[in-house]
Design an enzyme around this catalytic site. Structure first.
Site: not given
Length: 185
Positions: A105, A112-114, A146
């Site tokens: 992520n 950052v994938c959050l 994801d």
């Protein structure tokens, strides 16, 4: 590359400070309130989390140090920069990981994938939510379905033992598939 993006964010913040009294903006006032909330939620003696303000006169830019203790990244020191725009809280803060890390992520440029930083952001969300999310990226919120780093996600889903080995190696400054990682452990 990551350092250039961080410097650009700092320059944007400095320009805003030079052009107006930033302490009178809604973003500043809300960030100040959020700061009190996370000071209450995250005591300064926590071993696995540190919040640092490089410029104590600017609460719209700070760093979050996460030290995971029970995950693939245990023993590492992962540092994120958090930049708050003058549109805050209508827009989420921008978060970048300062060093390359092998994580599904977090991409190699530090993005950052959050979800809290994207579609789940609401004006009632707070910096405490963001900091909590950053901590959880290394435990419950690691999400290989994801990903931003597809290579890391695919390896995590395919072979967790090899994934763990690659994480440990890259944390020590090793390379993976031709990409050299900085030491974080």
């Amino acid at each position: 590359m990551i350092a250039i993006k961080i410097k650009k964010e700092q320059q944007i913040q400095q320009n805003a400070v030079n052009n107006q009294d930033i302490t009178q903006t809604g973003a500043w006032k809300r960030a100040l309130s959020d700061q009190q909330e996370f000071n209450d939620a995250f005591p300064p003696d926590l071993k696995n989390l540190r919040i640092y303000f490089p410029d104590n006169k600017n609460i719209l830019y700070f760093e979050v140090e996460v030290r995971p203790d029970h995950s693939f990244w245990a023993g590492g020191l992962i540092v994120f920069t958090v930049s708050i725009s003058l549109d805050y809280p209508m827009t989420p803060p921008k978060v970048l990981c300062k060093k390359k890390i092998f994580h599904p992520n977090i991409d190699l440029e530090g993005k950052v994938c959050l979800n809290i930083l994207r579609e789940d952001w609401r004006p009632v969300s707070s910096l405490k939510d963001v900091i909590f999310g950053l901590q959880m990226l290394f435990t419950q919120l690691t999400n290989p379905t994801d990903p931003l780093n597809k290579e890391a996600a695919e390896l995590m889903l395919k072979d967790q033992a090899q994934f763990a080995q690659v994480v440990k190696s890259t944390m020590k400054g090793g390379s993976y598939n031709g990409v050299l990682f900085e030491k974080i452990a």
